[in-house]
Design a protein around this motif. Structure first.
Motif, short mmCIF file in Angstrom:
data_model
loop_
_atom_site.label_atom_id
_atom_site.label_comp_id
_atom_site.label_asym_id
_atom_site.label_seq_id
_atom_site.Cartn_x
_atom_site.Cartn_y
_atom_site.Cartn_z
N ARG A 2 -4.53 -0.87 1.71
CA ARG A 2 -4.47 -2.34 1.67
C ARG A 2 -4.59 -2.82 0.23
N THR A 3 -3.73 -3.76 -0.13
CA THR A 3 -3.68 -4.26 -1.50
C THR A 3 -3.43 -5.77 -1.44
N ALA A 4 -4.25 -6.53 -2.17
CA ALA A 4 -4.01 -7.98 -2.23
C ALA A 4 -3.10 -8.25 -3.43
N VAL A 5 -1.93 -8.81 -3.15
CA VAL A 5 -0.93 -9.00 -4.20
C VAL A 5 -0.69 -10.50 -4.38
N LEU A 6 -0.76 -10.96 -5.62
CA LEU A 6 -0.42 -12.36 -5.91
C LEU A 6 1.10 -12.43 -5.97
N PHE A 12 -1.64 -15.18 -2.04
CA PHE A 12 -1.81 -13.73 -1.95
C PHE A 12 -1.12 -13.22 -0.70
N GLU A 13 -0.67 -11.99 -0.77
CA GLU A 13 -0.13 -11.31 0.42
C GLU A 13 -0.90 -10.00 0.54
N LEU A 14 -1.40 -9.68 1.73
CA LEU A 14 -2.05 -8.38 1.91
C LEU A 14 -0.96 -7.38 2.26
N GLN A 15 -0.71 -6.46 1.36
CA GLN A 15 0.38 -5.50 1.56
C GLN A 15 -0.19 -4.11 1.83
#
Ligand code: NAI
Ligand code: AKB
Length: 344
Positions: A2-6, A12-15
């Motif tokens: 899980r990675t929080a991406v701006l 943010f999108e949790l990818q």
């Protein structure tokens, strides 16, 4: 992982991203705690800081610590299970600056969460082992993460040559100002004064032991410092607000022959300073940018309970609540929000 991406400003999108594979000199770290820095909030709100523009989706977070889960084949001194603080700026190690030991000035430094380099709001980060510092059992990963802003404070105190018995004035009581004040105290300052314009920040600074907290919205700086120092002025002024008025007023607080350390980043590149004042009073004006060779000192200060960084933390949120955490981090009385990556 899980990675929080701006992906856009304020979004943010949790990818789900692939777990990185450590290179021969790297460690793979399961990230536990990451601080939310003012620069993360700035990228979140505006998508840029000066010339650094978020052009591709970016992983924020550069104040991080976690647990080593894998080591590259050439790594010695760290093993799975060790808890480490990650120093976020990795230099080239070869240029003249690196060779002089001022590796934070390396032109090729790759700094977490500064476009285009991703940061640590992710379950795992692969990082060069020589920029991963083992934490003693008594130092938590929250404290390990906050070695980063503490390092900014230590470097500022070093740039000011703060010494035993000094009177140090810090302007701005955010996390950087508070930690600069405490690093100055640890370096031997016996009198520490701080300014701000938010009463709650000043009250908090008082609770943490500053000798004088000055509300600069109500009080004249020069009068307050003169009163405290019998008209002499502070030996060292550390500017940690970034406010133009505060940068200009550093010369009102410093003594003749004293030192001004500029840490706070102004929105304006050009801020007028009275150079005749600088010359006539032999003021040393030093810039202070990030830090080098500070993590071991930061960890020692924490292990010896000289500085309390956990007391700065207002809230801890799981990675899945990163949007909410950033909104909370923008509240004016909040000092430090943290993301707990393993609580998601
Ligand atoms: N040079 C460097 O390596 C670094 C610089 N910074 C910069 O340092 C500054 C401080 O960082 P943080 O503590 O995270 O920011 P912050 O925004 O949390 O704290 C700044 C504080 O200054 C106060 N302030 C505003 N106007 C003021 C005035 N006229 N006089 C006194 N205080 C005033 C605010 O109320 C706030 O409490 C920022 O400008 C940041 O960009 C941060 C990290 C590294
Ligand atoms: C300037 C910042 O706030 C940031 N910590 C950085 O070092 O880029």
């Amino acid at each position: 992982m899980r990675t929080a991406v701006l992906v856009e400003p304020t979004e943010f999108e949790l990818q789900d991203r692939g777990r990185p594979t450590p290179g021969p000199e790297d460690v793979l770290v399961a990230i536990r705690d990451v601080g939310i820095c003012g620069s993360d909030v700035h990228y979140y709100e505006h998508g840029r800081i000066g010339d650094y523009v978020v052009e591709e989706p970016l992983v924020l977070g550069h104040e991080s610590a976690g647990e080593v889960v894998e080591v590259g084949e050439n790594v010695t001194g760290l093993e799975p299970g060790d808890r480490v603080a990650l120093e976020p700026g990795v230099p080239c190690r070869r240029c003249a600056h690196c060779k002089r030991g001022e590796y934070h000035l390396c032109e090729s430094v790759e700094f977490m969460a500064t476009p285009p380099h991703d940061g640590a709001f992710a379950e795992y980060v692969s990082w060069p082992a020589d920029f991963a510092y083992e934490l003693p059992g008594t130092v938590s990963t929250v404290e390990g993460a906050l070695c980063e802003p503490l390092s900014v404070g230590i470097h500022a105190a070093r740039r000011g040559n703060v010494g035993t018995g000094d009177t140090v004035l810090v302007t701005g009581a955010g996390p950087i100002g508070l930690l600069a004040a405490e690093a100055a105290r640890a370096a031997g300052a016996t009198d520490v004064l701080i300014t701000d314009i938010v009463p709650e920040k000043l009250e908090f600074a008082r609770e943490r032991g500053v000798d004088r907290a000055i509300n600069i919205a109500e009080t004249d700086l020069e009068t307050a410092v003169d009163e405290y120092t019998d008209g002499v002025g502070a030996d060292v002024v550390v500017e940690a607000s970034g406010a133009e008025a505060s940068i200009r007023s550093t010369l009102d607080g410093v003594r003749r022959g004293g030192t001004v350390v500029l840490v706070g980043l102004s929105d304006e590149a050009a801020v007028p300073l009275d150079v005749l004042d600088v010359i006539d009073n032999e003021i040393d004006v030093h810039g202070s940018f990030r830090y080098a060779n500070t993590y071991p000192a930061a960890i020692d200060l924490l292990a010896d309970d000289v500085v309390d960084v956990e007391g700065l933390v207002d809230f801890r949120s799981p990675l899945s609540d990163v949007d909410d955490a950033f909104e909370r981090a923008m509240e004016p009385t909040v000092i430090k929000g943290m993301i707990s990556v393993d609580d998601a």
